[in-house]
Design a protein around this motif. Sequence first.
Motif, PDB file in Angstrom:
ATOM      1  N   ALA A  70       0.856  -1.187   0.000  1.00  0.00           N
ATOM      2  CA  ALA A  70       0.000   0.000   0.000  1.00  0.00           C
ATOM      3  C   ALA A  70       0.894   1.241   0.000  1.00  0.00           C
ATOM      4  O   ALA A  70       1.740   1.402   0.867  1.00  0.00           O
ATOM      5  CB  ALA A  70      -0.914  -0.008   1.217  1.00  0.00           C
ATOM      6  N   SER A  71       0.718   2.112  -0.984  1.00  0.00           N
ATOM      7  CA  SER A  71       1.591   3.277  -1.100  1.00  0.00           C
ATOM      8  C   SER A  71       1.147   4.445  -0.228  1.00  0.00           C
ATOM      9  O   SER A  71       1.965   5.239   0.208  1.00  0.00           O
ATOM     10  CB  SER A  71       1.693   3.721  -2.562  1.00  0.00           C
ATOM     11  N   ASP A  72      -0.141   4.576   0.033  1.00  0.00           N
ATOM     12  CA  ASP A  72      -0.669   5.671   0.843  1.00  0.00           C
ATOM     13  C   ASP A  72      -1.668   5.088   1.839  1.00  0.00           C
ATOM     14  O   ASP A  72      -2.877   5.165   1.646  1.00  0.00           O
ATOM     15  CB  ASP A  72      -1.320   6.726  -0.045  1.00  0.00           C
ATOM     16  N   ILE A  73      -1.143   4.500   2.900  1.00  0.00           N
ATOM     17  CA  ILE A  73      -1.990   3.798   3.853  1.00  0.00           C
ATOM     18  C   ILE A  73      -2.898   4.765   4.623  1.00  0.00           C
ATOM     19  O   ILE A  73      -4.003   4.409   5.003  1.00  0.00           O
ATOM     20  CB  ILE A  73      -1.138   2.904   4.780  1.00  0.00           C
ATOM     21  N   GLU A  74      -2.454   6.001   4.802  1.00  0.00           N
ATOM     22  CA  GLU A  74      -3.288   6.995   5.483  1.00  0.00           C
ATOM     23  C   GLU A  74      -4.559   7.265   4.688  1.00  0.00           C
ATOM     24  O   GLU A  74      -5.660   7.324   5.242  1.00  0.00           O
ATOM     25  CB  GLU A  74      -2.507   8.299   5.715  1.00  0.00           C
ATOM     26  N   SER A  75      -4.424   7.436   3.392  1.00  0.00           N
ATOM     27  CA  SER A  75      -5.582   7.659   2.522  1.00  0.00           C
ATOM     28  C   SER A  75      -6.488   6.431   2.503  1.00  0.00           C
ATOM     29  O   SER A  75      -7.720   6.552   2.535  1.00  0.00           O
ATOM     30  CB  SER A  75      -5.113   7.991   1.105  1.00  0.00           C
ATOM     31  N   LEU A  76      -5.885   5.254   2.467  1.00  0.00           N
ATOM     32  CA  LEU A  76      -6.653   4.016   2.486  1.00  0.00           C
ATOM     33  C   LEU A  76      -7.484   3.915   3.764  1.00  0.00           C
ATOM     34  O   LEU A  76      -8.667   3.575   3.715  1.00  0.00           O
ATOM     35  CB  LEU A  76      -5.719   2.809   2.353  1.00  0.00           C
ATOM     36  N   VAL A  77      -6.889   4.241   4.890  1.00  0.00           N
ATOM     37  CA  VAL A  77      -7.608   4.205   6.162  1.00  0.00           C
ATOM     38  C   VAL A  77      -8.786   5.176   6.123  1.00  0.00           C
ATOM     39  O   VAL A  77      -9.900   4.826   6.526  1.00  0.00           O
ATOM     40  CB  VAL A  77      -6.659   4.517   7.343  1.00  0.00           C
ATOM     41  N   SER A  78      -8.569   6.372   5.611  1.00  0.00           N
ATOM     42  CA  SER A  78      -9.659   7.357   5.525  1.00  0.00           C
ATOM     43  C   SER A  78     -10.805   6.848   4.659  1.00  0.00           C
ATOM     44  O   SER A  78     -11.977   6.988   5.023  1.00  0.00           O
ATOM     45  CB  SER A  78      -9.136   8.676   4.949  1.00  0.00           C
ATOM     46  N   LYS A  79     -10.475   6.255   3.525  1.00  0.00           N
ATOM     47  CA  LYS A  79     -11.507   5.735   2.612  1.00  0.00           C
ATOM     48  C   LYS A  79     -12.271   4.576   3.247  1.00  0.00           C
ATOM     49  O   LYS A  79     -13.495   4.489   3.129  1.00  0.00           O
ATOM     50  CB  LYS A  79     -10.883   5.306   1.295  1.00  0.00           C
ATOM     51  N   LEU A  80     -11.561   3.670   3.897  1.00  0.00           N
ATOM     52  CA  LEU A  80     -12.223   2.539   4.532  1.00  0.00           C
ATOM     53  C   LEU A  80     -13.079   2.993   5.712  1.00  0.00           C
ATOM     54  O   LEU A  80     -14.183   2.483   5.911  1.00  0.00           O
ATOM     55  CB  LEU A  80     -11.194   1.491   4.968  1.00  0.00           C
ATOM     56  N   LYS A  81     -12.589   3.946   6.489  1.00  0.00           N
ATOM     57  CA  LYS A  81     -13.378   4.483   7.603  1.00  0.00           C
ATOM     58  C   LYS A  81     -14.682   5.090   7.088  1.00  0.00           C
ATOM     59  O   LYS A  81     -15.742   4.915   7.705  1.00  0.00           O
ATOM     60  CB  LYS A  81     -12.588   5.549   8.360  1.00  0.00           C
ATOM     61  N   ALA A  82     -14.611   5.791   5.963  1.00  0.00           N
ATOM     62  CA  ALA A  82     -15.799   6.407   5.378  1.00  0.00           C
ATOM     63  C   ALA A  82     -16.829   5.358   4.968  1.00  0.00           C
ATOM     64  O   ALA A  82     -18.022   5.649   4.876  1.00  0.00           O
ATOM     65  CB  ALA A  82     -15.405   7.270   4.179  1.00  0.00           C
ATOM     66  N   LYS A  83     -16.373   4.125   4.754  1.00  0.00           N
ATOM     67  CA  LYS A  83     -17.270   3.025   4.389  1.00  0.00           C
ATOM     68  C   LYS A  83     -17.655   2.187   5.596  1.00  0.00           C
ATOM     69  O   LYS A  83     -18.232   1.116   5.459  1.00  0.00           O
ATOM     70  CB  LYS A  83     -16.632   2.170   3.305  1.00  0.00           C
ATOM     71  N   VAL A  85     -15.566   0.812   8.004  1.00  0.00           N
ATOM     72  CA  VAL A  85     -14.592  -0.157   8.514  1.00  0.00           C
ATOM     73  C   VAL A  85     -14.032   0.338   9.846  1.00  0.00           C
ATOM     74  O   VAL A  85     -13.688   1.510   9.993  1.00  0.00           O
ATOM     75  CB  VAL A  85     -13.457  -0.393   7.490  1.00  0.00           C
ATOM     76  N   VAL A  86     -13.965  -0.559  10.819  1.00  0.00           N
ATOM     77  CA  VAL A  86     -13.396  -0.268  12.132  1.00  0.00           C
ATOM     78  C   VAL A  86     -12.067  -1.008  12.221  1.00  0.00           C
ATOM     79  O   VAL A  86     -11.986  -2.208  11.921  1.00  0.00           O
ATOM     80  CB  VAL A  86     -14.344  -0.737  13.257  1.00  0.00           C
ATOM     81  N   PHE A  87     -11.031  -0.310  12.642  1.00  0.00           N
ATOM     82  CA  PHE A  87      -9.696  -0.895  12.679  1.00  0.00           C
ATOM     83  C   PHE A  87      -9.404  -1.517  14.026  1.00  0.00           C
ATOM     84  O   PHE A  87      -9.869  -1.060  15.067  1.00  0.00           O
ATOM     85  CB  PHE A  87      -8.656   0.163  12.303  1.00  0.00           C
ATOM     86  N   GLU A  88      -8.624  -2.577  13.979  1.00  0.00           N
ATOM     87  CA  GLU A  88      -8.237  -3.301  15.179  1.00  0.00           C
ATOM     88  C   GLU A  88      -7.082  -2.582  15.868  1.00  0.00           C
ATOM     89  O   GLU A  88      -6.181  -2.067  15.214  1.00  0.00           O
ATOM     90  CB  GLU A  88      -7.803  -4.729  14.827  1.00  0.00           C
ATOM     91  N   HIS A  89      -7.114  -2.562  17.189  1.00  0.00           N
ATOM     92  CA  HIS A  89      -6.047  -2.005  18.008  1.00  0.00           C
ATOM     93  C   HIS A  89      -5.544  -3.128  18.903  1.00  0.00           C
ATOM     94  O   HIS A  89      -6.330  -3.923  19.401  1.00  0.00           O
ATOM     95  CB  HIS A  89      -6.561  -0.848  18.853  1.00  0.00           C
ATOM     96  N   TYR A  90      -4.245  -3.180  19.086  1.00  0.00           N
ATOM     97  CA  TYR A  90      -3.638  -4.232  19.893  1.00  0.00           C
ATOM     98  C   TYR A  90      -2.751  -3.606  20.969  1.00  0.00           C
ATOM     99  O   TYR A  90      -1.525  -3.706  20.919  1.00  0.00           O
ATOM    100  CB  TYR A  90      -2.844  -5.191  18.999  1.00  0.00           C
ATOM    101  N   PRO A  91      -3.367  -2.944  21.976  1.00  0.00           N
ATOM    102  CA  PRO A  91      -2.572  -2.257  23.003  1.00  0.00           C
ATOM    103  C   PRO A  91      -1.666  -3.194  23.795  1.00  0.00           C
ATOM    104  O   PRO A  91      -0.600  -2.780  24.252  1.00  0.00           O
ATOM    105  CB  PRO A  91      -3.628  -1.602  23.906  1.00  0.00           C
ATOM    106  N   PHE A 110      -8.131  -5.019  10.197  1.00  0.00           N
ATOM    107  CA  PHE A 110      -9.569  -4.856  10.369  1.00  0.00           C
ATOM    108  C   PHE A 110     -10.224  -6.197  10.103  1.00  0.00           C
ATOM    109  O   PHE A 110      -9.567  -7.123   9.633  1.00  0.00           O
ATOM    110  CB  PHE A 110     -10.132  -3.748   9.459  1.00  0.00           C
ATOM    111  N   LYS A 111     -11.512  -6.297  10.423  1.00  0.00           N
ATOM    112  CA  LYS A 111     -12.206  -7.574  10.247  1.00  0.00           C
ATOM    113  C   LYS A 111     -13.331  -7.446   9.235  1.00  0.00           C
ATOM    114  O   LYS A 111     -13.931  -6.374   9.089  1.00  0.00           O
ATOM    115  CB  LYS A 111     -12.785  -8.044  11.592  1.00  0.00           C
ATOM    116  N   ASP A 112     -13.618  -8.562   8.576  1.00  0.00           N
ATOM    117  CA  ASP A 112     -14.794  -8.608   7.708  1.00  0.00           C
ATOM    118  C   ASP A 112     -16.014  -8.882   8.593  1.00  0.00           C
ATOM    119  O   ASP A 112     -15.872  -9.044   9.816  1.00  0.00           O
ATOM    120  CB  ASP A 112     -14.612  -9.620   6.569  1.00  0.00           C
ATOM    121  N   PRO A 113     -17.217  -8.908   8.027  1.00  0.00           N
ATOM    122  CA  PRO A 113     -18.414  -9.101   8.858  1.00  0.00           C
ATOM    123  C   PRO A 113     -18.441 -10.409   9.662  1.00  0.00           C
ATOM    124  O   PRO A 113     -19.164 -10.512  10.653  1.00  0.00           O
ATOM    125  CB  PRO A 113     -19.553  -9.063   7.845  1.00  0.00           C
TER     126      PRO A 113
END
Length: 123
Positions: A70-83, A85-91, A110-113
């Motif tokens: 992925a060349s622009d992961i920040e943009s990808l995250v923004s696009k997926l969030k707009a659709k 998608v909730v991202f996984e956090h592993y504290p 992230f996870k699928d349904p």
Amino acid sequence: MLNDLDSSAIIAVSDIGRAREFYAETLGLELLDEGMGGVMVFKTGRTSLVVYPSQFAGTNKANAVVWGGASDIESLVSKLKAKGVVFEHYPELGLEGDIHGSGDMKMIWFKDPDGNILHVNTM
């Protein structure tokens, strides 16, 4: 032996209609083929992703699919969030926030349904 053969990722899902919407509409993958029993094949880069119905959907606790480069992961995250998608956090691993880093590599999960874990990285 197997080094001359192509491979593809394969994911079990519980609801084929919901999976079609997620993989085609949310992730933007092109549906190449739909076979008997609801098996679907999506184009992803130079490979394919096979999605099939199974009673064991979502039982894998590890990465099911990894996309690299992925060349622009920040943009990808923004696009997926707009659709939605909730991202996984592993504290517990020291990985907080949507985008995780290790050296020059950036990663998201992230996870699928069905709860299948999907991973994207910049390498």
